[in-house]
Design a protein around this motif. Structure first.
Motif, mmCIF file in Angstrom:
data_model
loop_
_atom_site.group_PDB
_atom_site.id
_atom_site.type_symbol
_atom_site.label_atom_id
_atom_site.label_comp_id
_atom_site.label_asym_id
_atom_site.label_seq_id
_atom_site.Cartn_x
_atom_site.Cartn_y
_atom_site.Cartn_z
ATOM 1 N N ILE A 35 54.374 -47.538 57.914
ATOM 2 C CA ILE A 35 53.537 -48.428 56.757
ATOM 3 C C ILE A 35 52.135 -48.411 56.661
ATOM 4 C CG2 ILE A 35 53.436 -50.969 55.939
ATOM 5 C CD1 ILE A 35 55.956 -51.463 57.544
ATOM 6 N N ALA A 36 51.660 -48.580 57.869
ATOM 7 C CA ALA A 36 50.402 -48.417 58.002
ATOM 8 C C ALA A 36 49.607 -47.259 57.358
ATOM 9 C CB ALA A 36 49.607 -48.745 59.319
ATOM 10 N N LEU A 37 50.213 -45.894 57.710
ATOM 11 C CA LEU A 37 49.600 -44.859 57.003
ATOM 12 C C LEU A 37 50.029 -44.695 55.648
ATOM 13 C CD1 LEU A 37 50.422 -42.175 59.813
ATOM 14 C CD2 LEU A 37 48.569 -43.572 59.526
ATOM 15 N N LEU A 38 51.176 -45.173 55.300
ATOM 16 C CA LEU A 38 51.408 -45.174 53.768
ATOM 17 C C LEU A 38 50.401 -45.782 52.954
ATOM 18 C CD1 LEU A 38 55.335 -45.584 53.660
ATOM 19 C CD2 LEU A 38 54.102 -43.725 52.963
ATOM 20 N N LEU A 39 50.085 -47.041 53.391
ATOM 21 C CA LEU A 39 48.918 -47.901 52.473
ATOM 22 C C LEU A 39 47.516 -47.296 52.759
ATOM 23 C CD1 LEU A 39 50.387 -51.519 53.615
ATOM 24 C CD2 LEU A 39 50.603 -50.305 51.421
ATOM 25 N N ALA A 40 47.184 -46.718 54.233
ATOM 26 C CA ALA A 40 45.826 -46.483 54.260
ATOM 27 C C ALA A 40 45.552 -45.212 53.683
ATOM 28 C CB ALA A 40 45.509 -46.697 55.992
ATOM 29 N N THR A 41 46.498 -44.113 53.846
ATOM 30 C CA THR A 41 46.215 -42.832 53.648
ATOM 31 C C THR A 41 45.582 -42.647 51.996
ATOM 32 O OG1 THR A 41 47.576 -42.050 55.289
ATOM 33 C CG2 THR A 41 47.049 -40.416 53.439
ATOM 34 N N PRO A 42 46.312 -43.018 51.094
ATOM 35 C CA PRO A 42 45.709 -42.940 49.606
ATOM 36 C C PRO A 42 44.500 -43.663 49.662
ATOM 37 C CG PRO A 42 47.961 -43.877 49.663
ATOM 38 C CD PRO A 42 47.562 -43.881 51.245
ATOM 39 N N PRO A 80 55.085 -63.751 59.609
ATOM 40 C CA PRO A 80 55.187 -62.990 60.761
ATOM 41 C C PRO A 80 56.312 -61.846 60.798
ATOM 42 C CG PRO A 80 55.032 -64.958 61.825
ATOM 43 C CD PRO A 80 55.307 -65.384 60.389
ATOM 44 N N SER A 81 55.881 -60.440 60.532
ATOM 45 C CA SER A 81 56.892 -59.577 60.118
ATOM 46 C C SER A 81 56.266 -57.989 60.282
ATOM 47 C CB SER A 81 57.283 -59.642 58.625
ATOM 48 O OG SER A 81 55.820 -59.587 57.960
ATOM 49 N N MET A 82 57.091 -57.086 60.181
ATOM 50 C CA MET A 82 56.886 -55.865 60.192
ATOM 51 C C MET A 82 55.778 -55.703 59.013
ATOM 52 S SD MET A 82 57.912 -53.545 62.310
ATOM 53 C CE MET A 82 59.690 -53.305 62.616
ATOM 54 N N LEU A 83 56.116 -56.210 57.816
ATOM 55 C CA LEU A 83 55.039 -55.821 57.004
ATOM 56 C C LEU A 83 53.694 -56.258 57.268
ATOM 57 C CD1 LEU A 83 54.905 -54.898 53.798
ATOM 58 C CD2 LEU A 83 55.236 -57.408 53.238
ATOM 59 N N ALA A 84 53.516 -57.396 57.824
ATOM 60 C CA ALA A 84 52.194 -58.043 58.151
ATOM 61 C C ALA A 84 51.738 -57.172 59.130
ATOM 62 C CB ALA A 84 52.466 -59.522 58.718
ATOM 63 N N ALA A 85 52.377 -56.733 60.204
ATOM 64 C CA ALA A 85 51.861 -55.541 61.197
ATOM 65 C C ALA A 85 51.420 -54.508 60.319
ATOM 66 C CB ALA A 85 52.744 -55.698 62.106
ATOM 67 N N GLY A 86 52.226 -54.049 59.649
ATOM 68 C CA GLY A 86 51.719 -52.695 58.740
ATOM 69 C C GLY A 86 50.459 -53.049 58.022
ATOM 70 N N ILE A 87 50.269 -54.118 57.402
ATOM 71 C CA ILE A 87 49.184 -54.090 56.322
ATOM 72 C C ILE A 87 47.841 -54.372 57.329
ATOM 73 C CG2 ILE A 87 48.128 -55.955 54.920
ATOM 74 C CD1 ILE A 87 50.922 -56.482 53.628
ATOM 75 N N LEU A 99 47.032 -42.305 62.747
ATOM 76 C CA LEU A 99 48.586 -42.511 63.471
ATOM 77 C C LEU A 99 48.364 -42.851 65.053
ATOM 78 C CD1 LEU A 99 51.601 -42.663 63.465
ATOM 79 C CD2 LEU A 99 51.541 -40.197 63.626
ATOM 80 N N GLY A 100 47.518 -42.083 65.738
ATOM 81 C CA GLY A 100 47.522 -42.328 67.178
ATOM 82 C C GLY A 100 46.908 -43.776 67.468
ATOM 83 N N ARG A 101 45.975 -43.976 66.631
ATOM 84 C CA ARG A 101 45.274 -45.382 66.603
ATOM 85 C C ARG A 101 46.541 -46.505 66.446
ATOM 86 N NH1 ARG A 101 40.641 -45.981 69.390
ATOM 87 N NH2 ARG A 101 39.831 -43.809 69.611
ATOM 88 N N ALA A 102 47.159 -46.199 65.388
ATOM 89 C CA ALA A 102 48.001 -47.326 64.962
ATOM 90 C C ALA A 102 49.157 -47.420 65.875
ATOM 91 C CB ALA A 102 48.693 -46.937 63.529
ATOM 92 N N LEU A 103 49.638 -46.560 66.524
ATOM 93 C CA LEU A 103 50.750 -46.336 67.363
ATOM 94 C C LEU A 103 50.441 -47.343 68.889
ATOM 95 C CD1 LEU A 103 51.805 -42.785 67.666
ATOM 96 C CD2 LEU A 103 53.109 -44.669 66.663
ATOM 97 N N GLY A 104 48.959 -47.363 69.152
ATOM 98 C CA GLY A 104 48.705 -48.065 70.283
ATOM 99 C C GLY A 104 48.036 -49.413 70.180
#
Lengths: 266, 332, 318
Positions: free
Chosen positions: B98-105, B180-187, B247-252
């Motif tokens: 989710i993070a990459l989908l939002l952040a990359t563009p 609190p959710s996957m979406l919140a964490a992704g954002i 992605l490496g940052r997000a994973l950790g």
């Protein structure tokens, strides 16, 4: 010619200060200096001329064991400093360099040091335990000999980078002289300077003559003629000819020397 | 000269000879210096090895006991000493995706804008602001997330996505909107990795030779066409490298995610549902872990995370390195 | 190039029909294909994309402004002198502060610097002086690996290595965990800064009879020092806000402690535990703590910037 203005007692005494015997130097596979045997008389100025890439700077760097600081560099042969081989076993290159000063093509003042500390930099390296007053005295002496004292005495603690190019180069000479080296090696010291600064450095070399033994590499034949007692001509790593400067420039013994000084090549 | 008398250590009188100067002797200083910096340099590989070995040894009992099912089972029960890390691995991958989908563009947009379009006076300050995002500590993102992002998600964002847009019919946006959710964490992860992706892409774009875009412009392409057809293809693998670095940052990432993801051992298709990541699992349970088995399981999660991030980072470095090498090869 | 530019000018002057003046290359064909489809449309796409890109820039900067505004408003509202001078109070009692956490963070980052600086700088010098050797390449690669490791991994490593054998949490283990994180950052800047010191300066020192170690330390390192200090401060700012590595090492402490062998409080830890607590008073303190933490990081970064500027001033002479 400079020889007219001042007699050179050093030559009459003719004591050899620095002698290279069958000196060869390599960079990896490249044979940069080939079998050079050359004597530098105490108190005299020897100029080394030759087209670029002829090995003259490499030869100079062999005289204080700087050549070996480059990876893959190699030397064979002997260099006698006052009769002692600096390439003999057990001789320490760092100790040798303390007795042989060197100044490079571009001025190299240490950027983090003041003018005073630059001149005193070599003293610290040789491990002389001097009081502050003694150091100041040596610094002043060295700056006076290089005619810098009057220009910088009011800002000894300013950064050396604030000096002009010519002043910086004379500062580097002062730094080399402060430890009273037995020989001073100058590697194209005016190559990066403007004409006025070049003149001041040449004037300085003329004044040091007799006191200090100098070997100067230059690509400028007129400069060699103006400031040296003897001149050596290098070509393709070999010493073609060495003779009193006037002789070499008027009646060279070798055809190649004549070809070079008359501008037919190089 | 008078100076020479002041430098007594240079001159040594020996056997009555006037002056014999000292050129012999050994300097031990250089050996010590080389030894010291080599030691410090070798510390780095040693540390990496030490980290790997320490964690691997601590996690080994778990790997041995559960084998591959440690990675595939979703049964995580410290009381019954059953450990399957699948929900945490799933959560790590999904929140990062989710993070990459939002952040990359966004990151790409910023870096293209800054390197190609923005007036010069704007480039430095905006670039600085984006970089500043990387300076904010994870725990501060978490704090902000709890008190600002979660309420916003609860109302109006989640209901809007689910009901107004009708996305609630899909499994991804259904269920109650707790916050609190996957979406919140992704954002929050998207905001956190954005500066990393942006700064790598900006560097890569600036490394594209001028001739590349000038050639296209000279053929009558508009600026956007020049970027789309000449610049972006050229920078592609470097940009992908930047994304993978993100992605490496997000994973950790640990703290912000721990504070926002809801921390529940469950695999749910809905992004509105709480979840877990490997990092937040460790952060949450480590200090409460009382049994050796539980500790070992958490160490095993840590080791898995360690391996995944090393692989991801190695791929990213390789891609970035490939672009910078080909760019410098062209310049030479 | 000039010819091509003129060619494209002619294309524009002639509108859509002048695209086939010369034998077109593949790329020219592609572009002229687009030319025929209409310059107006292409310009519109160009403008639209420019708008989208600018929008992306705005959206990217928005969260930062959002976060900083909240920090300032909520943080400053809860910040007072007590915050810096008082200890945490139990729930329900007003006027608590984070004096112990501020001191603890300072102590931890000093330990981190003491551990990370020598190794980072030493390794950086090694990398700069031994470029191209297999050991240098290996060290550089693993330094990147270390840099990419998640901070929580660093935390469990420090726990396993320094807490578990001793049997209790300590400031030291937290500092070491952060110090390890600083190493790759410092090594990288040191390598870069040492590499830009001109070879001629090294040679001048060697020719004066400086030994290599003396050249390395008094000439090269001193010349590079401003840049290295900057890099070290940037690294310090990065780890000062780290929380995950401290969870199971420094652990936190409700009381005043400056012993490096005991659990110690830290700002990020305190912010975390207050933020996830259910009490409003503690939430307010968490905001105040976050503001102080950001301010601390900002101050370190500004000092780093000033150090950089000082370097450029001496570097350029007069």
């Amino acid at each position: 010619m400079a020889t007219e203005s001042r007699p050179t007692p050093a030559i009459s005494a003719a004591r050899p200060r620095l002698v290279s015997e069958s000196l060869d130097a390599w960079f990896g596979e490249r044979h940069a200096v080939r079998d050079v045997s050359l004597t530098v008389i105490e108190g005299s100025v020897l100029a080394i001329i030759g087209p670029s890439g002829c090995g003259k700077s490499t030869f100079l760097r062999c005289l204080n064991r700087m050549h070996e600081t480059v990876p893959t560099a190699r030397v064979s042969g002997r260099v006698l400093l006052d009769g002692r081989d600096i390439y003999a076993r057990g001789v320490n290159a760092i100790a040798v360099r303390k007795h042989v000063g060197m100044v490079f093509q571009r001025p190299t003042p240490f950027p983090t040091m003041s003018i005073r500390d630059n001149v005193a930099a070599g003293l610290r390296a040789v491990g002389a335990h001097l009081s502050r007053r003694e150091t100041d005295e040596i610094v002043e002496g060295a700056l006076r000999r290089t005619a810098l004292w009057d220009e910088v005495k009011d800002r000894l603690h300013a950064s050396a980078l604030a000096l002009s190019g010519g002043q910086q180069q004379r500062l580097c000479i002062a730094r080399a002289l402060a430890t009273s080296p037995r020989v001073l090696l100058l590697d194209e010291p005016t190559a990066s300077l403007d004409p006025a600064s070049t003149q001041s450095v040449e004037q300085l070399i003329r004044e040091l003559r007799g006191d200090v033994t100098i070997v100067i590499v230059t690509h400028n034949m007129q400069q060699a003629a103006r400031i040296s007692d003897r001149t050596a001509f290098f070509l393709l790593g070999e010493l073609v000819e060495v003779a009193p400067t006037e002789t070499l420039f008027t009646t060279p013994a070798d055809d190649r020397t004549e070809a070079y000084i008359t501008g037919r090549f190089g | 000269m008078s100076e020479s008398s002041l430098v007594p250590t240079l001159e040594v009188v020996e056997n009555g000879e006037p002056t014999v100067f000292r050129i012999h002797g050994r300097h031990v200083g250089d050996g010590i210096y080389q030894g010291a910096i080599t030691f410090f340099a070798v510390c780095i590989p040693l540390l990496v090895a030490l980290i790997a070995v320490e964690i691997a040894i601590a996690g080994w009992p778990t790997f041995r006991h559960f084998g591959l099912s440690f990675l595939t089972s979703s049964d995580w029960d410290p009381v019954k000493k059953r450990f399957g890390a699948a929900p945490a691995i799933y959560g790590t991958l999904v929140s990062s995706a989710i993070a990459l989908l939002l952040a990359t563009p966004l990151a790409l947009g910023v870096s293209v804008f800054l390197s190609e379009f923005a007036p010069h006076w704007l480039r430095q300050p905006v670039g600085f602001l984006v970089d500043l995002l990387a300076a904010i500590p994870s725990v501060v993102y978490g704090l902000w997330g709890i008190f600002v992002l979660l309420p916003l998600l609860r109302d109006p964002v989640m209901p809007f996505l689910r009901d107004t847009l009708g996305l609630g019919n899909t499994p991804f946006f259904s269920g109650p909107a707790y916050g609190p959710s996957m979406l919140a964490a992704g954002i929050i992860l998207a905001i956190m990795v954005l500066p990393y992706i942006a700064s790598v892409s900006r560097e890569v774009l600036l490394a594209v030779p001028r001739a590349q875009r000038e050639a296209a412009m000279a053929l009558g392409a508009t600026r956007w066409e020049a970027i789309w057809r000449a610049v972006l293809p050229y920078a592609k693998s470097g940009i992908i490298g930047g994304v993978i670095l993100g992605l490496g940052r997000a994973l950790g990432e640990t703290m912000a995610v721990t504070m926002l993801i809801g921390n529940r051992q469950e695999i749910s298709a809905s992004l509105f549902a709480p979840g877990y990541t490997m990092a937040s699992l460790i952060a949450n349970e480590f200090s409460e872990a009382s049994s050796d088995a539980h500790l070992s399981a958490l160490m095993a999660v840590g080791f898995t995370l360690f391996v995944i991030t090393i692989v991801v980072n190695a791929i990213a470095r390789w891609l970035v390195w490939r672009v910078s090498r080909s760019a410098s090869g062209q310049a030479a | 190039m000039a010819g091509m530019a003129r060619e494209s000018q002619r294309q524009r002057a002639g509108g859509m029909t002048a695209a086939t003046v010369q034998r077109p290359s593949a790329r020219q064909r592609a572009v002229s294909e687009r030319t025929r489809r209409g310059l107006g449309r292409r310009r519109a796409v160009n403008a639209a994309m420019l708008g989208l890109l600018a929008l992306a820039a705005v959206i990217a900067v928005l969260p930062l402004i959002f976060i900083l505004t909240y920090l300032l408003v909520r943080g400053a509202g809860s910040l007072d002198l007590n915050f810096f001078t008082h200890m945490p109070e139990p729930v329900g009692e007003a006027g608590g502060g984070m004096a112990n956490a501020i001191a603890g963070t300072m102590i931890i980052i000093v330990i981190a610097a003491a551990f990370g600086l020598p190794i980072g700088v030493g390794a950086g010098i090694y990398l700069a002086e031994h470029r191209g050797t297999w050991l240098a390449n290996t060290v550089r690669f693993l330094s990147d690996v270390l840099n990419g490791l998640p901070s929580i991994v660093m935390g469990i490593f420090a726990w396993q290595f320094l807490v578990r054998p001793v049997g209790h949490f300590s400031a030291l283990s937290g500092g070491v965990a952060l110090g390890v994180m600083m190493i790759p950052m410092i090594a990288r800047t040191t390598e870069e800064m040492v590499r830009v010191v001109p070879v001629s300066l090294r040679e001048a020192a060697l020719a004066l009879g400086y030994a290599r170690w003396r050249t390395g330390l008094t000439i090269v390192l001193r010349t590079a020092s401003a840049g290295i200090v900057t890099g070290a401060l940037v690294a310090l700012a990065r780890v000062a806000g780290e929380t995950a590595p401290l969870l199971f090492t420094a652990f936190g402490n409700q009381f005043w402690s400056t012993s490096i062998t005991q659990p110690i409080a830290a700002l990020p830890l305190q912010i975390f535990s207050y933020a996830i607590s259910p009490y409003d008073d503690w939430h307010r303190l968490a905001w105040a703590g976050a503001l102080v933490l950001i301010a601390l990081i900002l101050v370190i970064s500004i000092v780093a910037r000033v150090a950089t500027r000082a370097r450029f001033n001496t570097g350029s002479g007069d």
